[in-house]
Design an enzyme around this catalytic site. Structure first.
Site, short mmCIF file in Angstrom:
data_model
loop_
_atom_site.label_atom_id
_atom_site.label_comp_id
_atom_site.label_asym_id
_atom_site.label_seq_id
_atom_site.Cartn_x
_atom_site.Cartn_y
_atom_site.Cartn_z
N GLU A 74 0.85 -1.19 0.00
CA GLU A 74 0.00 0.00 0.00
C GLU A 74 0.89 1.25 0.00
O GLU A 74 1.95 1.27 0.62
CB GLU A 74 -0.89 -0.03 1.24
CG GLU A 74 -1.88 1.12 1.34
CD GLU A 74 -2.71 1.05 2.61
OE1 GLU A 74 -3.82 1.60 2.62
OE2 GLU A 74 -2.23 0.45 3.60
N LYS A 146 -10.34 0.43 -2.10
CA LYS A 146 -10.41 -0.06 -0.73
C LYS A 146 -11.79 0.23 -0.11
O LYS A 146 -12.25 1.36 -0.10
CB LYS A 146 -9.31 0.59 0.09
CG LYS A 146 -9.18 0.10 1.52
CD LYS A 146 -8.05 0.85 2.22
CE LYS A 146 -7.84 0.40 3.65
NZ LYS A 146 -6.80 1.22 4.31
N CYS A 187 -4.87 -3.69 2.88
CA CYS A 187 -4.55 -3.41 4.27
C CYS A 187 -5.68 -3.70 5.27
O CYS A 187 -5.91 -4.85 5.61
CB CYS A 187 -4.08 -1.96 4.40
SG CYS A 187 -3.14 -1.63 5.93
#
Length: 312
Positions: A74, A146, A187
């Site tokens: 990321e 995300k 993440c």
């Protein structure tokens, strides 16, 4: 009923002499059933050119090793020194930053997983935290924005509020690649097993990608155990590329880039959890098939409707 990894991988066989006809045949079979991948670890800073130079070097190392795909963490291209920096450099996917990485993929003949790119949002106050997959011809094959944003008070007093400047994505994304079907996440998604269940059982993923910049505190406590759990419960490979070390005076990442097989075994790990470099592993499709056949959780799991009625 108990299983061991040895029973799943048929390891109870007689030793094979190197260079014997049988050894050559076994190596050929393994090569046909496996493909090499690389996972990168780095310490991104607020310098686009410096980060690109690091990525370029790691791409060349991965390509030289025979990897067909290299996965970056990321925020691979940029981590700001202060709040708001990422908004200032955010670009559309067709902008010059991403074009550089597409050219790098084409020139190196390797697929790139670019997790956590700062894609320009719907207004000047927001961006998307976008996982981009680029093929070896330099074409963007897929993107995932995300879904789960990091709005958290971590132990020790540091607070994060990703939603202030980031728009959440809405779609679960998987894409075919030369190394198998990839399930894309970023993440903090790691803490929400539902998305990984969807990627495995609805989108038929074989490899789950988790590019991350876990904090030092949460990484020490939860990073490896969560990754291994996602691998075990989905029977997928997991490739988790990580940011590592101090990016600036305010931000530090846990590191510990890992590649994990469908049995939950770590098969790729850098010797230093904070170093810049790559770890290499081979994706073994016969292992995926074996684990799934001998423990057929896809057949045993209950549909959503079952749990709705069971909870009454």
């Amino acid at each position: 009923m108990s299983f061991s990894l040895s029973s799943l991988t048929n390891s109870h066989i007689a030793p094979i002499r190197p260079n014997s006809p049988r050894a050559v045949a076994v190596e050929s079979t393994m090569a046909a059933n496996s493909l090499r991948v690389a996972a990168a670890q780095m310490t991104s800073i607020n310098d686009l050119a410096a980060n690109f130079a690091t990525c370029s070097r790691l791409v060349k190392e991965a390509a030289a090793s025979g990897a067909k795909l290299i996965c970056f963490p990321e925020s691979f291209s940029f981590i700001g020194a202060k709040d708001g920096d990422s908004l200032k450099i955010a670009e559309p996917l067709e902008g010059p930053i991403m074009k550089q990485y597409c050219s790098l993929a084409r020139e190196s003949g390797i697929w790139l997983s670019l997790g956590g790119f700062q894609e320009k949002g719907s207004d000047d106050e927001h961006l998307f935290n976008t996982h981009v997959v680029v093929d070896d011809a330099g074409n963007i094959r897929s993107t995932y924005r995300k879904i789960h944003l990091f709005d958290v008070d971590t132990p020790g007093g540091r607070s994060y509020k990703e939603s202030i400047f980031t728009e959440a994505g809405k779609n679960v994304v998987a894409v075919d690649s030369p190394v198998g079907r990839l399930g894309l996440t970023v993440c903090y998604d790691l803490r929400f097993p539902e998305i990984y269940q969807l990627l495995r059982f609805q989108h038929e993923a074989q490899i789950l990608l988790v590019p991350s910049a876990f904090t030092k505190v949460t990484g020490q406590a939860h990073w490896e155990v969560l990754l291994r759990a996602r691998a075990i419960e989905t029977q997928c490979y997991v490739i988790a590329s990580a940011q590592a070390g101090k990016h600036n005076d305010k931000r530090e990442s846990h590191g510990e880039t890992l590649i994990i097989d469908p049995w939950g075994t770590v098969v790729g790990r850098l010797p230093d959890i904070l170093s810049t470099g790559i770890t290499i592993a081979d994706i073994d499709f016969s292992l995926i098939d074996s684990v799934r056949a001998k423990m057929p959780i896809a057949k045993h799991r209950k549909p959503v409707e079952f749990w709705k009625s069971a909870s009454l």
